[in-house]
Scaffold this active site. Structure first.
Site, mmCIF file in Angstrom:
data_model
loop_
_atom_site.group_PDB
_atom_site.id
_atom_site.type_symbol
_atom_site.label_atom_id
_atom_site.label_comp_id
_atom_site.label_asym_id
_atom_site.label_seq_id
_atom_site.Cartn_x
_atom_site.Cartn_y
_atom_site.Cartn_z
ATOM 1 N N GLY A 142 46.115 0.516 -43.773
ATOM 2 C CA GLY A 142 47.048 -0.145 -44.666
ATOM 3 C C GLY A 142 47.048 0.498 -46.035
ATOM 4 N N SER A 143 48.184 0.448 -46.714
ATOM 5 C CA SER A 143 48.259 0.972 -48.074
ATOM 6 C C SER A 143 47.591 -0.010 -49.034
ATOM 7 C CB SER A 143 49.718 1.200 -48.460
ATOM 8 O OG SER A 143 50.292 2.204 -47.647
ATOM 9 N N HIS A 166 40.592 -6.220 -48.731
ATOM 10 C CA HIS A 166 41.891 -6.815 -48.397
ATOM 11 C C HIS A 166 41.925 -8.270 -48.850
ATOM 12 C CE1 HIS A 166 40.910 -3.836 -45.171
ATOM 13 N NE2 HIS A 166 42.049 -3.338 -45.618
ATOM 14 N N CYS A 215 39.252 -4.481 -86.521
ATOM 15 C CA CYS A 215 39.073 -4.263 -87.956
ATOM 16 C C CYS A 215 37.978 -5.158 -88.535
ATOM 17 C CB CYS A 215 40.387 -4.488 -88.698
ATOM 18 S SG CYS A 215 40.283 -4.163 -90.476
ATOM 19 N N THR A 243 39.397 4.263 -88.065
ATOM 20 C CA THR A 243 40.132 4.672 -89.257
ATOM 21 C C THR A 243 39.499 4.116 -90.522
ATOM 22 O OG1 THR A 243 42.177 4.743 -87.971
ATOM 23 C CG2 THR A 243 42.393 4.663 -90.359
ATOM 24 N N GLY A 294 43.059 -4.539 -93.076
ATOM 25 C CA GLY A 294 42.220 -3.638 -93.862
ATOM 26 C C GLY A 294 42.305 -3.922 -95.343
#
Length: 608
Positions: free
Chosen positions: A53-54, A234, A424, A467, A586
Site C-alpha cells: 500500500g502507498s 497503517h 524573542c 538576530t 525586540g
C-alpha cells in the site's frame, strides 16, 4: 496534530509515482498498473520486486534503481495492497534468467496478492520466490500466534542488503541462496516505534474498504499529552498508551528494553552477544523533524553503549519507511553477525542512486568513537583598559536592566508569537540570565569599562543567538571599541555620561553598517536610535529613556519591513487593538532594558 492535507485533482498515488519518475532518469512508470521499474533490464541477475500500500514512501518505489536495490515496485492505494494483476505486471516487466525474489511486509493482504502473483509466475515457468519481512517486537509471541510479526522499517534494510547482494554477486548467486540469506536477515531484525498520534489519511477518489493492516478495530486519536508505543504503520493500535509524554531519553530507554531485554521471553526475538556487529536504523515515521531525528539517534547510540555495551558498526538515520505524516520514529537493530554473511556490511555500504536510500555514506573507514574535537584557540588579546567606572553602580545598573527584561519576557514572547517566530522573549531572557549568572559568579571586571563590555559581548553572543543576539553583540562590541579608542588618544579616564553618549553614537553608526533597519522600520532600532540621539543631545538619561519607550510604543502603528513580522497577515495584529496595536517585540525588550538601567541609576547615590 493537524488533520489537514492538501487536496489533489488527480490521483495522489499516481501523481506521486509520476513525479518520482520525472525526477529520476533511472526509472520508468507503467502508469496503468502503478508499477515503477528500473530503466535498465538486467536479465543476468536475480530481480527484486516489492511493493504494498502507498503511504510508506520512500518505500517502495523510492528504492527502485539500476545499481543494486529493487528492480520494480508495485503501489496500491493508500494503505491498501496492490492487486495480483499489478504485481504480475511488475514480474513480467523485469524478467530474469536467474529468477525473481518478491519481498513483502508481513500483512495478510500483501502476502495473499504477492503470493498469488508468484504462483502465477511459477505456472508460466518463471522462477519466483516470496520473502516475508517481519521485524516488529511490540506484539509478543503469545499474541501474534501464527500471524507472526508485522513488517516495519527493517524492510528498508532487507531491500538494501539483498538488492546489493543480487547485484554484486550476480554471477555466482542462485535464487534459493538469496532466499535463504534473506530469511536469516529477517530473523535477526527487531524494530519498535513510538508516536505522538495516529496518522491522517488524505482524501482520495479511489477509496477502498480493505487496507494492508491486519487490525480489525478502529483507533482513537491520542490526547494532547499522550503517546503510544508499538503503533503500526497503517494506524494499527500499539501495545501501550501513556501520559504524560516522557523525555526522549526516558522513551528511548523503554524502547530499547523491548528490543534487547533477555528476560522478556515473549519479545526476545533476536539474541545480541557481546562481540556481535550490530546495525542501527533510526527511521522517521513521516512527521518528525530532521533536527529531532538526529538528536534521537544520538540518545539511542549513547544508551546502547552505556546500558548494553553495543556500539553499532553502521548507523542509518532518515526517512525510509513512513506512515504518511506519522509524528513518531522507530528504532531498528540488525544483528549482522548472526546472518552469517561476512559481506553484509559491504552490501549496506554499496553505493546506490535510489532516492529512497537516503544515506550517501559508503566509506566508513574514517569512523571514530570520539568525534568531538577541540575548538581552535583564538587569541583575542588583552582587552584590559584604563577606563574606570564605579563597580557597585555598574553592577546595580546591569542587574536592574536585565531583571526588567526578564519580567517582560512573557509579554515579549506573546508579541513575537504573532509577529515573529516566538523566540524573542526567550532569547532576551537567556542573555539576561547569563549576565546575572556572570555577576553572581564575579566573572565581570566591573572596574574596567572596556574589558567588562568585551566580556558582556562574549556572554550575549553565546547565550542569545539569532538576530537579536547579533545586533546586541555588534553594538556592545562597538561601544567597547569606541571607549578604548578614546583612551588610546587621550589617556586614562573615568566614565561619565558625556563620554558614554559619544561612544553610544559611534556604536550606533557601527551597527548601521550591518543592518539596513532604521527608525520607523519596526525593529529594536525604533527604541535604540531615539535613545542614543536623545542621550547625545541632552546627556539626560531620563529623557533618553522616555525616547526609547516612546519609540518602542510607536511600533504599534508601524508596518513591519524586516524579519518575519513583515510576512504576517494583517488580521493577526487585530487581537492587540485594545492596547494600541502589536508592538515590535525586540523594541519592547530593549526599552525594558533601558528602563531598568534608568531606574537603578536614579535610585543610586553614585552618579557618573
Amino acid at each position: 496534530m493537524s488533520s489537514k492535507h492538501w487536496d489533489y485533482k488527480k490521483d495522489l498515488v499516481l501523481s506521486h509515482l509520476a513525479g518520482l519518475c520525472q525526477s529520476n532518469p533511472h526509472v520508468r512508470l507503467i502508469e496503468s498498473e502503478r508499477v515503477v521499474i528500473s530503466a535498465e533490464n538486467q536479465e543476468d541477475k536475480i530481480t527484486l520486486i516489492s511493493g504494498g500500500g502507498s503511504g510508506h514512501e520512500p518505500l517502495h518505489a523510492g528504492f527502485v534503481t539500476k545499481d543494486g536495490l529493487l528492480d520494480a515496485a508495485v503501489a496500491g492505494f493508500i494503505f491498501a495492497s496492490p492487486s495480483t494483476k499489478q504485481i504480475f505486471s511488475a514480474i513480467k516487466a523485469k524478467p530474469s534468467k536467474k529468477g525473481t525474489l518478491i519481498i513483502v511486509k508481513n500483512y495478510t493482504g500483501d502476502i495473499l496478492h504477492f503470493g498469488l502473483a508468484a504462483e502465477k509466475a511459477k505456472a508460466e515457468g518463471l522462477n519466483a520466490e516470496l520473502l516475508i519481512v517481519q521485524d516488529d517486537v511490540s506484539v509478543g509471541k503469545a499474541k501474534n500466534g501464527l500471524v507472526g510479526r508485522r513488517g516495519l522499517a527493517g524492510t528498508s534494510l532487507v531491500h538494501k542488503i539483498l538488492g546489493a547482494k543480487a547485484y554484486l554477486q550476480k554471477d555466482n548467486l542462485e535464487l534459493h541462496q538469496l532466499v535463504t540469506f534473506g530469511e536469516k536477515v529477517v530473523a535477526n531484525l527487531v524494530t519498535i516505534g513510538a508516536s505522538l498520534d495516529h496518522v491522517t489519511i488524505p482524501a482520495r477518489a479511489n477509496k477502498q474498504e480493505e487496507d494492508d493492516s491486519d487490525d480489525e478495530h478502529g483507533y482513537e486519536v491520542l490526547k494532547h499529552d499522550e503517546f503510544e508505543i508499538g503503533m503500526g504503520i497503517h494506524n494499527e493500535p500499539g501495545i501501550k498508551k501513556s501520559s504524560p509524554i516522557p523525555t526522549v531519553d526516558e522513551l528511548v530507554a523503554e524502547l530499547l528494553e523491548y528490543l534487547l531485554s533477555t528476560t522478556d521471553k515473549d519479545r526476545n526475538y533476536v539474541q545480541f552477544d557481546k562481540n556481535d556487529e550490530v546495525v542501527l536504523l533510526i527511521n522517521n515515521l513521516g512527521g518528525t523533524s530532521v533536527l529531532e531525528l538526529y538528536a534521537i539517534q544520538n540518545i539511542v547510540v549513547d544508551q546502547l553503549a552505556s546500558k548494553y555495551s553495543i556500539k553499532p558498526v553502521r548507523i542509518f538515520t532518515g526517512t525510509f519507511t513512513t506512515s504518511l505524516d506519522g509524528p513518531g520514529f522507530s528504532i531498528t537493530l540488525l544483528n549482522a553477525t548472526k546472518t552469517g554473511d561476512k559481506d553484509i556490511l559491504k552490501f549496506l555500504d554499496h553505493k546506490t542512486s535510489a532516492p529512497g536510500w537516503n544515506s550517501n555514506i559508503s566509506d566508513w573507514s574514517g569512523r571514530v568513537d570520539n568525534f568531538i574535537v577541540a575548538a581552535p584557540e583564538i587569541d583575542e588579546g588583552d582587552s584590559s583598559s584604563k577606563v574606570s567606572v564605579d563597580a557597585k553602580l555598574y553592577a546595580d545598573l546591569l542587574e536592574s536592566g536585565v531583571k526588567k527584561v526578564i519580567s517582560k519576557e512573557p509579554k515579549i514572547t506573546l508579541y513575537d508569537t504573532v509577529a515573529g517566530d516566538g523566540d524573542c522573549g526567550e532569547t532576551l531572557a537567556n542573555g539576561s540570565n547569563a549576565i546575572l549568572k556572570a555577576l553572581a559568579e564575579g566573572k565581570l571586571d566591573l572596574k574596567d569599562g572596556v574589558k567588562s563590555l568585551v566580556q558582556i559581548t562574549d556572554i550575549v553572543e553565546t547565550a542569545m543567538g539569532g538576530t537579536s543576539g547579533g545586533l546586541y553583540s555588534i553594538f556592545i562590541s562597538a561601544l567597547a571599541k569606541s571607549l578604548k579608542e578614546k583612551e588610546l588618544s587621550e589617556g586614562a579616564y573615568t566614565l561619565t555620561l558625556e563620554t558614554i553618549s559619544g561612544s553610544l553614537q559611534a556604536a550606533l553608526q557601527s551597527l548601521f553598517k550591518y543592518t539596513r533597519a532604521r527608525t520607523g522600520d519596526r525593529t529594536l532600532i525604533d527604541a535604540l536610535e531615539p535613545f542614543v540621539k536623545e542621550f547625545a543631545k541632552s546627556k539626560d538619561l531620563k529623557l533618553a529613556n522616555k525616547a526609547a519607550h516612546d519609540g518602542a510604543e510607536a511600533t504599534r502603528k508601524l508596518e513591519a519591513k524586516f524579519g518575519r513580522a513583515s510576512y504576517v497577515a494583517e488580521e493577526e495584529f487585530k487581537q492587540f487593538e485594545s492596547e494600541g496595536g502589536l508592538p515590535d517585540p525586540g523594541a519592547i525588550g530593549l526599552a525594558a532594558l533601558i528602563s531598568g538601567i534608568t531606574d537603578a541609576y536614579f535610585k543610586s547615590e553614585t552618579k557618573l
